[in-house]
Design an enzyme around this catalytic site. Structure first.
Site, PDB file in Angstrom:
ATOM      1  N   LYS A   1      12.957-106.531  67.076  1.00  0.00           N
ATOM      2  CA  LYS A   1      13.979-107.178  67.897  1.00  0.00           C
ATOM      3  C   LYS A   1      15.347-106.854  67.320  1.00  0.00           C
ATOM      4  CE  LYS A   1      15.909-111.761  68.925  1.00  0.00           C
ATOM      5  NZ  LYS A   1      15.803-113.218  68.697  1.00  0.00           N
TER       6      LYS A   1
ATOM      7  N   ASP B   1      23.803-112.787  69.346  1.00  0.00           N
ATOM      8  CA  ASP B   1      23.156-113.650  70.324  1.00  0.00           C
ATOM      9  C   ASP B   1      23.992-114.892  70.582  1.00  0.00           C
ATOM     10  OD1 ASP B   1      21.412-114.873  72.029  1.00  0.00           O
ATOM     11  OD2 ASP B   1      20.022-115.542  70.461  1.00  0.00           O
TER      12      ASP B   1
ATOM     13  N   LYS C   1      24.614-121.109  73.432  1.00  0.00           N
ATOM     14  CA  LYS C   1      24.368-121.885  72.219  1.00  0.00           C
ATOM     15  C   LYS C   1      25.579-122.759  71.905  1.00  0.00           C
ATOM     16  CE  LYS C   1      21.676-118.244  69.850  1.00  0.00           C
ATOM     17  NZ  LYS C   1      20.394-118.957  69.645  1.00  0.00           N
TER      18      LYS C   1
ATOM     19  N   ASP D   1      20.575-111.529  64.250  1.00  0.00           N
ATOM     20  CA  ASP D   1      19.477-111.538  65.214  1.00  0.00           C
ATOM     21  C   ASP D   1      18.901-110.148  65.452  1.00  0.00           C
ATOM     22  OD1 ASP D   1      17.833-113.250  66.608  1.00  0.00           O
ATOM     23  OD2 ASP D   1      18.981-113.173  68.461  1.00  0.00           O
TER      24      ASP D   1
ATOM     25  N   ASP E   1      18.491-117.871  76.433  1.00  0.00           N
ATOM     26  CA  ASP E   1      18.503-117.834  74.971  1.00  0.00           C
ATOM     27  C   ASP E   1      17.123-117.564  74.398  1.00  0.00           C
ATOM     28  OD1 ASP E   1      19.730-117.919  72.495  1.00  0.00           O
ATOM     29  OD2 ASP E   1      19.521-120.095  72.272  1.00  0.00           O
TER      30      ASP E   1
ATOM     31  N   GLU F   1      15.650-114.721  74.652  1.00  0.00           N
ATOM     32  CA  GLU F   1      15.813-113.312  75.060  1.00  0.00           C
ATOM     33  C   GLU F   1      15.052-112.331  74.186  1.00  0.00           C
ATOM     34  OE1 GLU F   1      17.787-113.226  71.478  1.00  0.00           O
ATOM     35  OE2 GLU F   1      17.935-114.785  72.998  1.00  0.00           O
TER      36      GLU F   1
ATOM     37  N   ARG G   1      12.045-112.243  73.083  1.00  0.00           N
ATOM     38  CA  ARG G   1      10.709-111.909  73.590  1.00  0.00           C
ATOM     39  C   ARG G   1      10.795-110.968  74.791  1.00  0.00           C
ATOM     40  NH1 ARG G   1       9.494-118.116  74.391  1.00  0.00           N
ATOM     41  NH2 ARG G   1      10.905-118.037  72.587  1.00  0.00           N
TER      42      ARG G   1
END
Length: 496
Positions: A254, A259, A266, A277, A336, A338, A340
């Protein structure tokens, strides 16, 4: 990267030209006990008077009037003097010796808790190399890391694999550098460029998908997550394929370079640190490059799923439906969740090549932090590959804890309009496990078989970025957890 020059010698430390000689001491009920080191037995009786206890992360210094370096440092090991504890002790000491040019690390002449002297010596050298890391790119007055480490290993000097230690330290440092870089300086395109440049230097082949290629090849997850940013997403495939390799390991990372949460924004405090991230992508990149540099006889492909998750007029919305590579659809209930979505594309693409095993690495869920904290990563997947990953992790003293993936959790991913939803809202769910169940849906089948490709998922949301106090060879910021585990896994798979 700040890997010091690494040297190994069988000469006594009294012959060293180092600035500091580093000894080690264990903690006992009777006080600190110096681990035997030729010529330095006189130091032991002084330790208690200096306030030393032998506890982990403790470092005391004293001046010496005998031959050799004029400054002696003694690192606390804790209650056990095994290779793992000595790696951490030496790493902690070198981390604290910032500004010292040359450190002489003395391997104890007798280590009661570890019969393998060469493994102990190599672990101590690795600890020193890892502890020397400093990230100074944004400092106007940068600190100076330790420049040279000489390991004094009288009995096992010829057996210490210095080049392997250097390669591992470079891989860890590369990962930390990427994670610590400000997000403005690490767009998906820049990450891809750096990856390709590093791969080219090692003869590793690479392919990069930009927005147009992602669209034409059906990578709807990566494209959807990245569409809210002015800096478009990328997918990078790297391949190390040595002649004669009979096992193929696929790694999927990933790589959300920042993010914000997207339209499911967030809170401001939760965005701090979200430059990290992309740690999963940095981890699989560095692991592949290390395996290539070590000429490990295993084929490795790495898929770096890179996007910036930003809110804008072009961002994906809750209730939008994305079509993942291969055709399955996902309704986005929370933008959020995201990671996956980009990993789904990567897992499908990796599966299409029918590797012998797939391991994905991701800073995936806040639930991982709640369940396991900031030093333990979550490990999920198929039993056989999970066991091998855990064995690899234990061999390098990285901490991952196996977690279940119950089939009934798939019910949390039901969508009214698509094949799956990316999460479930309005109820308490075991978020780390549900995310793992989601990812499992995109792992393909073995060639000419209905059996799923063996797969493991590493959730490193907590341990990938250290916001607490430094410990062992780990300072603040990026930790590079998983790099040494994946290298050890590749080496294990290469042996059959």
């Amino acid at each position: 990267m700040s890997v010091p020059e690494l040297r190994v010698t069988d000469l006594p430390p009294a012959a060293s030209e180092a600035d500091v000689v580093l000894l080690t001491a264990v903690s006992t009920p009777d006080g600190p006990q110096l681990l035997e080191a030729d010529g330095y037995g006189w130091v032991g009786p002084l330790l208690a008077g200096l306030g030393a206890t032998g506890a982990p992360d403790e470092l005391v210094r004293l001046h010496s009037s005998v031959d050799g370096p004029s400054v002696i440092a003694v690192a606390g090991v804790g209650e056990r003097a095994d290779a793992a504890a000595l790696r951490l002790a030496v790493g902690s000491a070198v981390r604290q010796l910032t500004g010292v040019g040359h450190v002489a690390v003395v391997v104890p002449t007798a280590v009661p808790d570890d019969a393998d002297a060469s493994a102990t010596a190599e672990a101590m050298l690795e600890g020193a190399a890892l502890g020397a890391y400093l990230f100074t790119s944004y400092r106007s007055e940068p600190r100076t890391p330790v420049a040279v480490v000489t390991l004094h290993a009288a009995a096992s000097a010829p057996l210490v694999r210095v080049e392997r230690v250097r390669v591992i330290a470079e891989a860890v440092d590369r990962t930390k550098d990427l994670v610590n870089t400000a997000p403005a300086d690490l767009s998906p395109a820049r990450f891809a460029e750096l990856s390709v440049d590093a791969a080219d230097r090692l003869g590793v082949t690479s392919t990069v998908w930009d927005e147009h290629a992602l669209e034409s090849d059906g990578f709807g997850g990566i494209l959807g997550v990245g569409q809210g940013s002015a800096r478009g997403p990328r997918l990078v495939r790297l391949e190390y394929a040595p002649a004669g390799a009979t096992t193929h390991l696929a790694l999927v990372g990933k790589g959300i370079t920042f993010d914000s949460g997207g339209l499911s924004l967030k809170p401001g405090s939760s965005m701090v640190g979200m430059k990290s991230d992309m740690a999963g992508a940095a981890t699989v990149l560095s692991a592949l490059l290390a395996l290539a540099a070590l000429e490990t006889p295993v084929k490795v492909t790495a898929w770096l799923c890179l996007a910036e998750n930003m809110p804008s007029g072009t961002a994906i919305r809750p209730n939008d439906v994305l079509r993942i590579r291969g055709g399955r659809t996902v309704e986005v209930l929370n933008t959020d969740a995201e990671g996956r979505l980009v990993l789904a594309d990567g897992l499908v693409a990796a599966s299409e090549e029918h590797p012998d095993a797939i391991v994905d690495v991701a800073t995936l869920t806040g639930a991982q932090v709640v369940a396991l904290g900031h030093r333990l990563g979550g490990l999920m997947g198929d039993d056989a590959v999970v066991a091998r990953v855990r064995d690899a992790a234990e061999s390098v003293d990285e901490a991952f804890w196996p977690m279940p993936l119950p089939g009934y959790l798939k019910a949390y991913l039901k969508s009214d309009v698509a094949d799956l939803a990316n999460t479930r809202l309005g109820t308490t769910i075991p978020g780390m496990l549900v995310a793992g169940v989601f990812l499992r849906e995109f792992v393909g089948r073995r060639e000419d078989s209905a059996e799923r490709i063996p797969w493991a998922h590493l959730d490193i949301a907590g341990p990938s970025f250290n916001t607490a106090g430094a410990w062992g060879h780990t300072g603040s910021g990026g930790t590079a957890i998983g790099v040494r585990t994946l290298v050890a896994l590749g080496e294990d798979l290469s042996a059959g």
